[in-house]
Design a protein around this motif. Structure first.
Motif, PDB file in Angstrom:
ATOM      1  N   UNK A  84      18.801  17.177   2.227  1.00 31.99           N
ATOM      2  CA  UNK A  84      19.181  15.994   2.993  1.00 31.99           C
ATOM      3  C   UNK A  84      18.173  15.667   4.073  1.00 31.99           C
ATOM      4  N   UNK A  85      17.524  16.687   4.618  1.00 26.70           N
ATOM      5  CA  UNK A  85      16.490  16.453   5.627  1.00 26.70           C
ATOM      6  C   UNK A  85      15.284  15.761   5.009  1.00 26.70           C
ATOM      7  N   UNK A  86      14.931  16.153   3.802  1.00 23.74           N
ATOM      8  CA  UNK A  86      13.760  15.569   3.154  1.00 23.74           C
ATOM      9  C   UNK A  86      14.036  14.182   2.577  1.00 23.74           C
ATOM     10  N   UNK A  87      15.233  13.949   2.090  1.00 15.46           N
ATOM     11  CA  UNK A  87      15.509  12.727   1.341  1.00 15.46           C
ATOM     12  C   UNK A  87      16.589  11.869   1.986  1.00 15.46           C
ATOM     13  N   UNK A  88      16.599  11.772   3.289  1.00 13.42           N
ATOM     14  CA  UNK A  88      17.599  10.927   3.939  1.00 13.42           C
ATOM     15  C   UNK A  88      17.039   9.531   4.169  1.00 13.42           C
ATOM     16  N   UNK A  89      17.955   8.591   4.298  1.00 10.49           N
ATOM     17  CA  UNK A  89      17.557   7.205   4.529  1.00 10.49           C
ATOM     18  C   UNK A  89      17.369   6.970   6.024  1.00 10.49           C
ATOM     19  N   UNK A  90      16.537   5.996   6.349  1.00  8.83           N
ATOM     20  CA  UNK A  90      16.302   5.667   7.746  1.00  8.83           C
ATOM     21  C   UNK A  90      17.524   4.984   8.341  1.00  8.83           C
ATOM     22  N   UNK A  91      17.833   5.337   9.573  1.00  6.64           N
ATOM     23  CA  UNK A  91      18.938   4.720  10.287  1.00  6.64           C
ATOM     24  C   UNK A  91      18.421   3.443  10.955  1.00  6.64           C
ATOM     25  N   UNK A  92      18.932   2.272  10.584  1.00  4.02           N
ATOM     26  CA  UNK A  92      18.403   1.029  11.161  1.00  4.02           C
ATOM     27  C   UNK A  92      18.756   0.858  12.639  1.00  4.02           C
ATOM     28  N   UNK A  93      19.747   1.582  13.135  1.00  2.20           N
ATOM     29  CA  UNK A  93      20.158   1.444  14.533  1.00  2.20           C
ATOM     30  C   UNK A  93      19.339   2.308  15.482  1.00  2.20           C
ATOM     31  N   UNK A  94      18.546   3.211  14.943  1.00  2.00           N
ATOM     32  CA  UNK A  94      17.788   4.126  15.787  1.00  2.00           C
ATOM     33  C   UNK A  94      16.353   3.640  15.930  1.00  2.00           C
ATOM     34  N   UNK A  95      15.881   3.589  17.172  1.00  2.10           N
ATOM     35  CA  UNK A  95      14.496   3.190  17.400  1.00  2.10           C
ATOM     36  C   UNK A  95      13.566   4.319  16.982  1.00  2.10           C
ATOM     37  N   UNK A  96      12.414   3.940  16.492  1.00  3.60           N
ATOM     38  CA  UNK A  96      11.437   4.922  16.066  1.00  3.60           C
ATOM     39  C   UNK A  96      10.081   4.545  16.648  1.00  3.60           C
ATOM     40  N   UNK A  97       9.334   5.551  17.041  1.00  3.34           N
ATOM     41  CA  UNK A  97       7.993   5.285  17.536  1.00  3.34           C
ATOM     42  C   UNK A  97       7.007   6.228  16.851  1.00  3.34           C
ATOM     43  N   UNK A  98       5.749   6.074  17.162  1.00  2.00           N
ATOM     44  CA  UNK A  98       4.703   6.847  16.501  1.00  2.00           C
ATOM     45  C   UNK A  98       4.868   8.347  16.752  1.00  2.00           C
ATOM     46  N   UNK A  99       5.203   8.727  17.979  1.00  4.06           N
ATOM     47  CA  UNK A  99       5.330  10.149  18.302  1.00  4.06           C
ATOM     48  C   UNK A  99       6.451  10.806  17.510  1.00  4.06           C
ATOM     49  N   UNK A 100       7.563  10.119  17.381  1.00  9.42           N
ATOM     50  CA  UNK A 100       8.691  10.669  16.640  1.00  9.42           C
ATOM     51  C   UNK A 100       8.367  10.791  15.154  1.00  9.42           C
ATOM     52  N   UNK A 101       7.721   9.779  14.597  1.00 10.10           N
ATOM     53  CA  UNK A 101       7.330   9.830  13.186  1.00 10.10           C
ATOM     54  C   UNK A 101       6.335  10.962  12.943  1.00 10.10           C
ATOM     55  N   UNK A 102       5.388  11.127  13.852  1.00  8.70           N
ATOM     56  CA  UNK A 102       4.395  12.191  13.711  1.00  8.70           C
ATOM     57  C   UNK A 102       5.050  13.563  13.805  1.00  8.70           C
ATOM     58  N   UNK A 103       5.971  13.724  14.739  1.00 12.54           N
ATOM     59  CA  UNK A 103       6.662  14.999  14.891  1.00 12.54           C
ATOM     60  C   UNK A 103       7.444  15.347  13.628  1.00 12.54           C
ATOM     61  N   UNK A 104       8.163  14.389  13.063  1.00 10.25           N
ATOM     62  CA  UNK A 104       8.935  14.664  11.862  1.00 10.25           C
ATOM     63  C   UNK A 104       8.028  14.949  10.666  1.00 10.25           C
ATOM     64  N   UNK A 105       6.900  14.260  10.584  1.00  8.75           N
ATOM     65  CA  UNK A 105       5.962  14.530   9.497  1.00  8.75           C
ATOM     66  C   UNK A 105       5.412  15.954   9.597  1.00  8.75           C
ATOM     67  N   UNK A 106       5.041  16.376  10.794  1.00  9.21           N
ATOM     68  CA  UNK A 106       4.501  17.728  10.974  1.00  9.21           C
ATOM     69  C   UNK A 106       5.568  18.771  10.672  1.00  9.21           C
TER      70      UNK A 106
END
Length: 62
Positions: A14-36
């Protein structure tokens, strides 16, 4: 802890294949952290498989 919950990989998948939550803001730092985090977890799992193949399987084939 019982054996049934020991091999429950639902949260990991579920961590790998979950859908994006449209109500949650996302920024570059958060995306980078999750990718790492995903990359390091995948590398760890691949390493476990390689270690199993190199060290455990030859012991059973002798």
């Amino acid at each position: 802890m019982n054996g049934k919950n020991l091999f429950n990989f639902g949260p990991v998948l579920g961590y790998y294949f979950r859908k994006n939550d449209p109500n949650r803001k996302s920024n570059f730092n958060l995306k980078t952290m999750h990718f790492i985090n995903k990359l390091s977890l995948a590398m760890f799992l691949i390493c476990l498989v390689v270690m199993f193949v190199r060290y455990i399987l030859p012991a059973f084939t002798r």
